[in-house]
Motif scaffolding. Sequence first.
Motif, PDB file in Angstrom:
ATOM      1  N   SER A 128       0.821  -1.205   0.000  1.00 34.98           N
ATOM      2  CA  SER A 128       0.000   0.000   0.000  1.00 34.98           C
ATOM      3  C   SER A 128       0.859   1.260   0.000  1.00 34.98           C
ATOM      4  N   ALA A 129       0.234   2.375  -0.353  1.00 42.06           N
ATOM      5  CA  ALA A 129       0.942   3.660  -0.349  1.00 42.06           C
ATOM      6  C   ALA A 129       1.450   3.983   1.057  1.00 42.06           C
ATOM      7  N   GLU A 130       0.672   3.631   2.086  1.00 42.26           N
ATOM      8  CA  GLU A 130       1.091   3.919   3.458  1.00 42.26           C
ATOM      9  C   GLU A 130       2.296   3.068   3.852  1.00 42.26           C
ATOM     10  N   ARG A 182       4.553   1.887   1.769  1.00 49.07           N
ATOM     11  CA  ARG A 182       5.713   2.434   1.045  1.00 49.07           C
ATOM     12  C   ARG A 182       6.204   3.716   1.701  1.00 49.07           C
ATOM     13  N   ALA A 233      -5.366   5.801   3.100  1.00 55.37           N
ATOM     14  CA  ALA A 233      -5.688   6.526   1.874  1.00 55.37           C
ATOM     15  C   ALA A 233      -7.197   6.648   1.708  1.00 55.37           C
TER      16      ALA A 233
END
Length: 511
Positions: A298-300, A302, A460
């Motif tokens: 996930s973006a979090e 990363r 997100a």
Amino acid sequence: MSSIGDLSAVQLRDALAAGELTAVETAEHFLARIDRHNPALGAFVHVAADLALARARALDTLPAGAERGPLHGVPLALKDLHDVAGMPTGYGSAAVAGPGGNPPLAETDDDLAAVLRASGAVLLGKTQVPEFGLNCYSENLVAPPARNPHAPATGAGGSSGGQAAAVAAGLLPVAPGSDGGGSVRIPAAACGLVGLKPNRGRVPTADAQSDAAQLVVHGPLARTAEDAALLLDVLCSPAPGPAHGNVVRRAVRAAPQGSFLETVRAARRGRLPWGDRPLRIGVSTASPFDSVQDIEVSAEARAGLEAGVAALRAAGHEVGPARLSYDPEYPEAFFDVWTTAMGTAPLDAEQAGRLTGLAGEFRARALRRSAVELARAVTVLRRVEQEVVQAYGAWDMVLTPALAMTPRPLGWYWEGYDLADPAGADQDYRRQCAYTPWTSLVNVVGLPAVTVPTLWTRAAGDDDGPVVPMGVQLVGRPSAEAQLLAVVAQLEDGALPGSRPARRGAGAPGP
């Protein structure tokens, strides 16, 4: 002196040793916090207030000159997978309940409880776990789920979820967990704590048939590197008296510089266990489950990884990509070995009928698995161990995200099914692998690893949601726990970008 709730575990230990606090007033403080906050958190499934206060009074009345243990008067608790004399052992399962639906009381301490009691700790009770410690979330059919203090609609992780929730919420100063596939590191990461899985053999561990691949080891969940080191020093002690079964006792227990706590304190003074050179740290998001499912980072996750890379570079280390890949036979072999414990659980047919759907289904599969199939799975994992230890040896440490997503909503794993429905078992397991794709490998290869929070963020698309921790996992070389704890201390001292105070994150209950 600061109030009891503001003290780290090391500070609390020191205040008790100096006579600035009594064991009784310390126990009363934490019991009051449990009474106030546990109904909303589900961290504890049994509180032994009378036993704890009797123990505290006995510690306070020791004669002058009597030997005091390294955790004299420090309140702790154990997962509901351990036997503590006079407390029920429920294994998070309706299957072991006796008459009236209550689990039986343990007559004696198991090895871990005996070690903690010998250290002078005061055991306050038992904390929430998944059924038989099988899952990476602490939700079952017998008690309320262990909630994440920072985001109560999400879980605290597992299987040491109750321990992590209690420490993060200030219901305990520090806690021992057990880690067979990430069960210390997962809840520590979800709750914003330091979670250390020691090297295989570092901590004396029961050598049971249910742990065919020797995956499980005890380790600390703590708010700081110093607190983790304090508890690790105690966990490395052998159980007093005759062992409760066969015990793995390898010659790797002592920290190279003495105690682990001394190592962390020396690192803060600039005396690092690896000397003056920078560490070479390889970064990877490759997972051993990539061959069977699409693992999405996930973006979090990363962002947490990038924050960790930046902080490690700021501390002077050389951090770069590690091109890693894993044996495609790993997922099936790990599953076969991991689920064997359910097959060996001493349950009759009526008891087995009270298991959750996942545990019941995995028990049925384990009972159908032949000894030859299990032996082949163990052989695959031993081959993976040799390959991974050799590959990781190109770096001093390997860095991965701690978890692939933000803490998961309660009920997410079996979403669309009932928790008691075996039809949801495969979805449940796939989602567990997707959430925590990097932790189980470390148990298979036996290396030490630590998770540490690196930033606080919102999920997100949820701008009004709670702020939750994200972090990284550092995997060390064999027996390199001292190095891992020293690096965590460096990260703490370097004020990680976006970090919150390590002892209590926003969202945890107040005094």
